[in-house]
Design a protein around this motif. Structure first.
Motif, PDB file in Angstrom:
ATOM      1  N   LYS A 136       0.644  -1.447   0.360  1.00  0.00           N
ATOM      2  CA  LYS A 136       0.065  -0.163   0.223  1.00  0.00           C
ATOM      3  C   LYS A 136       1.153   1.124  -0.221  1.00  0.00           C
ATOM      4  O   LYS A 136       0.338   2.304  -0.411  1.00  0.00           O
TER       5      LYS A 136
ATOM      6  N   ARG B 130       6.531  -6.117  -9.709  1.00  0.00           N
ATOM      7  CA  ARG B 130       6.138  -4.947 -10.424  1.00  0.00           C
ATOM      8  C   ARG B 130       5.634  -4.124 -10.051  1.00  0.00           C
ATOM      9  O   ARG B 130       5.858  -2.665 -10.568  1.00  0.00           O
ATOM     10  N   ALA B 131       4.387  -4.370  -9.728  1.00  0.00           N
ATOM     11  CA  ALA B 131       3.338  -3.373  -9.441  1.00  0.00           C
ATOM     12  C   ALA B 131       3.910  -2.112  -7.519  1.00  0.00           C
ATOM     13  O   ALA B 131       3.569  -1.274  -7.776  1.00  0.00           O
TER      14      ALA B 131
ATOM     15  N   GLN C 252      12.864  -5.511  -8.337  1.00  0.00           N
ATOM     16  CA  GLN C 252      12.037  -6.063  -8.424  1.00  0.00           C
ATOM     17  C   GLN C 252      12.555  -7.471  -9.325  1.00  0.00           C
ATOM     18  O   GLN C 252      13.620  -8.161  -9.346  1.00  0.00           O
TER      19      GLN C 252
ATOM     20  N   GLN D 270      10.400 -11.582 -14.355  1.00  0.00           N
ATOM     21  CA  GLN D 270      10.144 -10.894 -16.025  1.00  0.00           C
ATOM     22  C   GLN D 270      11.041 -10.031 -16.479  1.00  0.00           C
ATOM     23  O   GLN D 270      11.683 -10.148 -17.006  1.00  0.00           O
TER      24      GLN D 270
ATOM     25  N   SER E 155       1.084 -13.261 -10.322  1.00  0.00           N
ATOM     26  CA  SER E 155       1.624 -13.119 -11.570  1.00  0.00           C
ATOM     27  C   SER E 155       1.736 -13.465 -12.144  1.00  0.00           C
ATOM     28  O   SER E 155       3.003 -14.159 -12.150  1.00  0.00           O
TER      29      SER E 155
ATOM     30  N   ASN F  63      -1.413 -12.887   1.566  1.00  0.00           N
ATOM     31  CA  ASN F  63      -2.445 -12.627   0.953  1.00  0.00           C
ATOM     32  C   ASN F  63      -3.642 -12.628   1.814  1.00  0.00           C
ATOM     33  O   ASN F  63      -3.749 -13.978   1.966  1.00  0.00           O
TER      34      ASN F  63
ATOM     35  N   ASP G 214      -6.376 -12.838  -0.263  1.00  0.00           N
ATOM     36  CA  ASP G 214      -7.526 -13.384  -1.060  1.00  0.00           C
ATOM     37  C   ASP G 214      -6.599 -14.729  -1.452  1.00  0.00           C
ATOM     38  O   ASP G 214      -6.065 -14.417  -1.713  1.00  0.00           O
TER      39      ASP G 214
ATOM     40  N   LEU H 152      -1.643  -8.683   5.805  1.00  0.00           N
ATOM     41  CA  LEU H 152      -0.104  -8.639   6.145  1.00  0.00           C
ATOM     42  C   LEU H 152       0.419  -7.824   7.246  1.00  0.00           C
ATOM     43  O   LEU H 152       0.643  -7.863   7.620  1.00  0.00           O
TER      44      LEU H 152
HETATM   45  C1  LIG Z   1       5.988  -7.867 -20.061  1.00  0.00           C
HETATM   46  C2  LIG Z   1       5.761  -7.931 -18.577  1.00  0.00           C
HETATM   47  C3  LIG Z   1       6.252  -8.052 -17.615  1.00  0.00           C
HETATM   48  C4  LIG Z   1       6.367  -7.929 -16.182  1.00  0.00           C
HETATM   49  N1  LIG Z   1       7.338  -8.414 -15.490  1.00  0.00           N
HETATM   50  C5  LIG Z   1       6.939  -8.644 -14.312  1.00  0.00           C
HETATM   51  C6  LIG Z   1       7.669  -8.979 -12.982  1.00  0.00           C
HETATM   52  O1  LIG Z   1       8.968  -8.696 -13.360  1.00  0.00           O
HETATM   53  N2  LIG Z   1       7.833  -8.765 -12.498  1.00  0.00           N
HETATM   54  C7  LIG Z   1       6.435  -8.360 -11.350  1.00  0.00           C
HETATM   55  O2  LIG Z   1       6.472  -8.498  -9.934  1.00  0.00           O
HETATM   56  N3  LIG Z   1       5.154  -8.139 -12.328  1.00  0.00           N
HETATM   57  C8  LIG Z   1       5.447  -8.236 -13.507  1.00  0.00           C
HETATM   58  N4  LIG Z   1       4.406  -7.819 -14.546  1.00  0.00           N
HETATM   59  C9  LIG Z   1       2.958  -7.088 -14.325  1.00  0.00           C
HETATM   60  C10 LIG Z   1       2.651  -8.503 -13.850  1.00  0.00           C
HETATM   61  O3  LIG Z   1       1.724  -8.897 -14.488  1.00  0.00           O
HETATM   62  C11 LIG Z   1       0.578  -7.718 -12.547  1.00  0.00           C
HETATM   63  O4  LIG Z   1       1.177  -6.706 -12.613  1.00  0.00           O
HETATM   64  C12 LIG Z   1       2.370  -8.158 -10.919  1.00  0.00           C
HETATM   65  O5  LIG Z   1       2.909  -8.513 -11.027  1.00  0.00           O
HETATM   66  C13 LIG Z   1       1.365  -7.346  -9.632  1.00  0.00           C
HETATM   67  O6  LIG Z   1       1.547  -7.069  -8.526  1.00  0.00           O
HETATM   68  P1  LIG Z   1       1.050  -7.733  -7.448  1.00  0.00           P
HETATM   69  O7  LIG Z   1       1.188  -8.787  -7.278  1.00  0.00           O
HETATM   70  O8  LIG Z   1       1.900  -7.125  -6.297  1.00  0.00           O
HETATM   71  O9  LIG Z   1       0.268  -7.022  -7.197  1.00  0.00           O
HETATM   72  P2  LIG Z   1      -1.398  -6.974  -7.626  1.00  0.00           P
HETATM   73  O10 LIG Z   1      -1.295  -7.763  -8.536  1.00  0.00           O
HETATM   74  O11 LIG Z   1      -2.058  -5.884  -7.563  1.00  0.00           O
HETATM   75  O12 LIG Z   1      -1.573  -7.917  -6.248  1.00  0.00           O
HETATM   76  C14 LIG Z   1      -1.689  -7.538  -5.037  1.00  0.00           C
HETATM   77  C15 LIG Z   1      -1.965  -8.515  -4.131  1.00  0.00           C
HETATM   78  O13 LIG Z   1      -2.286  -7.568  -3.285  1.00  0.00           O
HETATM   79  C16 LIG Z   1      -3.482  -8.256  -1.832  1.00  0.00           C
HETATM   80  N5  LIG Z   1      -4.085  -7.625  -0.799  1.00  0.00           N
HETATM   81  C17 LIG Z   1      -3.899  -6.406  -0.586  1.00  0.00           C
HETATM   82  N6  LIG Z   1      -4.092  -5.699   0.425  1.00  0.00           N
HETATM   83  C18 LIG Z   1      -3.298  -6.930   1.418  1.00  0.00           C
HETATM   84  C19 LIG Z   1      -2.987  -7.031   2.392  1.00  0.00           C
HETATM   85  N7  LIG Z   1      -3.190  -6.199   3.751  1.00  0.00           N
HETATM   86  N8  LIG Z   1      -2.143  -8.282   2.989  1.00  0.00           N
HETATM   87  C20 LIG Z   1      -2.924  -9.231   2.164  1.00  0.00           C
HETATM   88  N9  LIG Z   1      -2.757  -9.073   1.301  1.00  0.00           N
HETATM   89  C21 LIG Z   1      -3.434  -7.763   0.265  1.00  0.00           C
HETATM   90  C22 LIG Z   1      -4.242  -8.627  -2.979  1.00  0.00           C
HETATM   91  O14 LIG Z   1      -5.197  -9.647  -2.739  1.00  0.00           O
HETATM   92  C23 LIG Z   1      -3.867  -9.343  -4.056  1.00  0.00           C
HETATM   93  O15 LIG Z   1      -3.867 -10.625  -4.062  1.00  0.00           O
HETATM   94  C24 LIG Z   1       4.801  -8.062 -15.919  1.00  0.00           C
HETATM   95  C25 LIG Z   1       4.369  -7.573 -16.798  1.00  0.00           C
HETATM   96  C26 LIG Z   1       3.838  -7.627 -18.491  1.00  0.00           C
HETATM   97  C27 LIG Z   1       3.209  -7.326 -19.324  1.00  0.00           C
END
Ligand SMILES: Cc1cc2nc3c(=O)[nH]c(=O)nc-3n(C[C@H](O)[C@H](O)[C@H](O)COP(=O)(O)OP(=O)(O)OC[C@H]3O[C@@H](n4cnc5c(N)ncnc54)[C@H](O)[C@@H]3O)c2cc1C
Lengths: 327, 260
Positions: A216, A240-241, A253, A256, A274, A291, A293, A310
């Motif tokens: 967050k 990455r997010a 990071q 990929q 992801s 997580n 979810d 978390l």
């Molecule tokens: C070409 C390309 C390359 C990419 N390369 C990478 C890469 O190298 N690395 C990478 O990570 N991504 C990469 N991505 C992005 C990837 O597709 C996802 O968008 C990204 O990994 C999502 O990050 P996230 O899991 O942090 O966020 P989200 O998918 O938004 O997930 C957040 C998670 O946090 C959980 N959450 C929220 N609040 C809480 C809480 N209080 N307690 C517990 N859990 C909670 C939610 O349930 C959710 O599951 C790439 C995308 C593309 C298109």
């Protein structure tokens, strides 16, 4: 004979070079081959770890321009050594330096190079190399047809030999002063810029504590840093997010378009899992994910999945870890 | 500046990979192909250098004719010219063949180049071999995995990522650079760019017309097999009050995983 290039950083031999030496010497033994190490530059403090991990000989290349790494010059001096001693193979750790240097040398020698191996197999007397491709979505097994051939081995995959130093007889050191025959242009490292408070790199860490969008805010990564101070050889990772939100630098990071890691433990907080994130960390030996979810895809690869918030779990986790590690 | 960028056509990173029945490659049918993600940073960096210093950006791909599509994308982003080295060989996971093709092309057609830009590695082979190999074959300096690049006259400064730090590297032009994420934020194509790109002609040079010597072209590796990685057996999922969950994590790490 097989040759293993040994890398140093600030005078110390890199652990991933020792892993490479350990693994190649295990395989070489099966094939009745000897393993030699090669070190470049004068400031090596202690060569004992090389004997411990299986080198019988060490070639020590010394020369004026060899103190600081340059791919052009290092490739040239290794090329000259290879012409003299004619090894059957040359191995590198798949570090930033190894993956910069090995292809340059392979092109000079016009030989095969396999990058980022995670397994070496001997099957019916032939040597096979296994490596992940398509960001870990597939595994490729290769046979190399040139002599010598080159290979880089992925860090943190191969175990070190656990032998007591005092039981090891030192090997032979062969010093070579190499007069530089390279007068082409070179790229020169003039400075090493450390990241603010930079701990260990994720590719070298034994434990990675990683945060995603669920963290967050930037300051919440301090929660992970606090956990990290409790766990030796741990580093902070991120999805990455989290990086794209500006909460943490992109060198953290994982995935990929980030780094590929294989720590003993990967702790994921608020990361959905992801496909691109999994590409970078699914090779971790143990994965624990928190997580909120229950459907989060990260749970498909987690050895232990914890459904919950978390922010509620980290404080008691810190306490429990502190207690456990104090014992 | 005379800038050359090298891009590769790869399966979309989101796509599900299927192994071909002969175990020698992937099934391409039904896959969406894109420009390899790191290559986009290289294209963007070249465009920025041209905007700052003038000159020309040429984008080159070694691959099948289908790769014309990604070259059009690069033209739509703003590249001046594009060129395809047509190579119908299947993915060999070897860098040297492609590096030799690129080095020959550069020597023959672009002897006055200033900078060659690549992505730090392609998606798929994940080799990170071609940039350094090309630099060696042309006898010029290389800086790989670059997150910041400054060019002043005939000199360059690049920051390259290493474990836990950056190396500040100085070099002279001509040189090879490979781009890491963080170098810049690639632009989107504009509608105007897309229209203009459609009209541009993309020359195609067959790889065997480049006069590459045999010792580069003969395969140096044999693919024994390509396979799916073993699937991990599913772990345990728990849902407990925070204190108990924390205790269970530590117990698991201690007793089962034996990590702490
Ligand atoms: C070409 C390309 C390359 C990419 N390369 C990478 C890469 O190298 N690395 C990478 O990570 N991504 C990469 N991505 C992005 C990837 O597709 C996802 O968008 C990204 O990994 C999502 O990050 P996230 O899991 O942090 O966020 P989200 O998918 O938004 O997930 C957040 C998670 O946090 C959980 N959450 C929220 N609040 C809480 C809480 N209080 N307690 C517990 N859990 C909670 C939610 O349930 C959710 O599951 C790439 C995308 C593309 C298109």
């Amino acid at each position: 004979m097989w040759l293993v290039f040994i890398e140093k950083r600030e005078g110390k031999i890199k652990k991933s070079s020792l892993e490479t030496l350990a693994e190649t010497s295990r395989r070489a033994e099966e094939l009745d081959l000897e393993v030699a190490a090669v070190v470049v530059g004068s400031s090596f403090e202690n060569l004992t770890p090389l004997w411990v991990q299986g080198a019988k000989k060490t070639y020590w290349l010394k020369g004026e321009d060899l103190e600081v790494y340059s791919p052009e010059i290092y490739a040239q001096v290794l090329y000259e050594l290879i012409q003299q001693i004619k090894p059957e193979a040359v191995f590198f750790a798949g570090t930033a330096l190894g993956r910069d240097l090995a292809p340059r040398l392979a092109a000079k020698l016009r030989v095969a190079l396999v990058s980022d191996c995670t397994r070496i197999i001997i099957s019916n007397g032939s040597l096979l190399f296994v490596r992940p491709v398509y960001a870990g979505k597939a595994l490729l097994t290769l046979k190399l047809k040139t002599k010598p051939f080159l290979a880089t081995l992925r860090p943190n995959v191969f175990p070190l030999k656990e032998i007591k130093d005092e039981n090891i007889a030192p090997g032979e050191i062969i010093e070579k002063t190499i007069g530089l025959n390279y007068n082409g242009p070179v790229a020169k490292v003039v400075e090493i810029v450390r990241e603010e408070g930079a701990e260990l790199d994720v590719t070298e860490a034994e434990v990675i504590i990683s945060g995603g969008r669920g963290m967050k805010a930037a300051e919440n990564f301090n929660l992970l840093r606090e956990l990290s101070t409790l766990i030796p050889r741990s580093a902070i990772g991120a999805s990455r997010a989290a990086v794209d939100s500006g909460w943490i630098g992109h060198q953290h990071q994982v995935g990929q378009t980030g780094k590929t890691v294989c720590p003993n433990l990967y702790l994921a907080f608020g990361i959905s899992g992801s496909i691109q994130h999994l590409a970078g960390m699914s090779g971790s030996k143990v994965i624990v994910a928190v997580n909120k979810d229950p459907e989060a895809p990260i749970f498909k690869v987690a050895d232990l999945g914890v459904v919950g918030d978390l922010f509620q779990i980290i404080p008691p986790l810190k306490e429990e870890l502190r207690k456990a590690l104090a014992e | 500046m005379n800038l050359l960028v090298f891009v590769k056509r790869v399966p979309d990173t989101e796509s599900k990979i299927r192994i071909a029945p002969d175990g020698q490659g992937i099934v391409e049918e039904g896959l969406n192909f894109i420009i390899s993600p790191y290559d986009e940073y290289a294209v963007e960096e070249a465009l920025r250098l041209r905007e700052a210093k003038g000159g020309k950006v040429t984008v080159v791909c070694v691959g099948k004719e289908e790769a014309l599509l990604i070259l059009r994308k690069c033209l739509a982003m703003g590249a001046d010219e594009a060129l395809l080295i047509k190579d119908s060989a299947p993915e060999s996971f070897e860098g040297l063949r492609v590096a030799a093709a690129i080095a020959s092309l550069v020597k023959q057609r672009f002897p006055n180049f200033d900078l060659l830009l690549f992505g730090k590695q392609s998606f798929g082979a994940d080799n990170a071999q071609v940039p350094a190999m090309v630099a060696e074959l042309l006898g010029i300096p290389q800086v790989n995995v670059v997150v910041k690049l400054i060019i002043e006259g005939r000199n360059g400064v690049a920051y390259r990522e290493i474990e836990g730090a950056l190396e500040k590297v100085v070099f002279s032009l001509p040189a090879v650079i490979s781009a890491q994420k963080g170098l810049n934020e690639p632009r989107y194509e504009t509608l105007k760019g897309i229209m203009a790109a459609k009209k541009k002609e993309i020359p195609i040079i067959p790889i065997d017309e480049l006069g590459i010597s045999e010792d580069f072209l003969t395969p140096k590796m044999e693919i024994i097999k390509l396979e799916m990685p073993p699937t991990k057996k599913a772990g345990r999922i728990i849902q407990l009050p925070p204190e108990e969950a924390a205790k269970e994590i530590v117990r698991f790490l201690r007793e089962e995983a034996k990590i702490i």
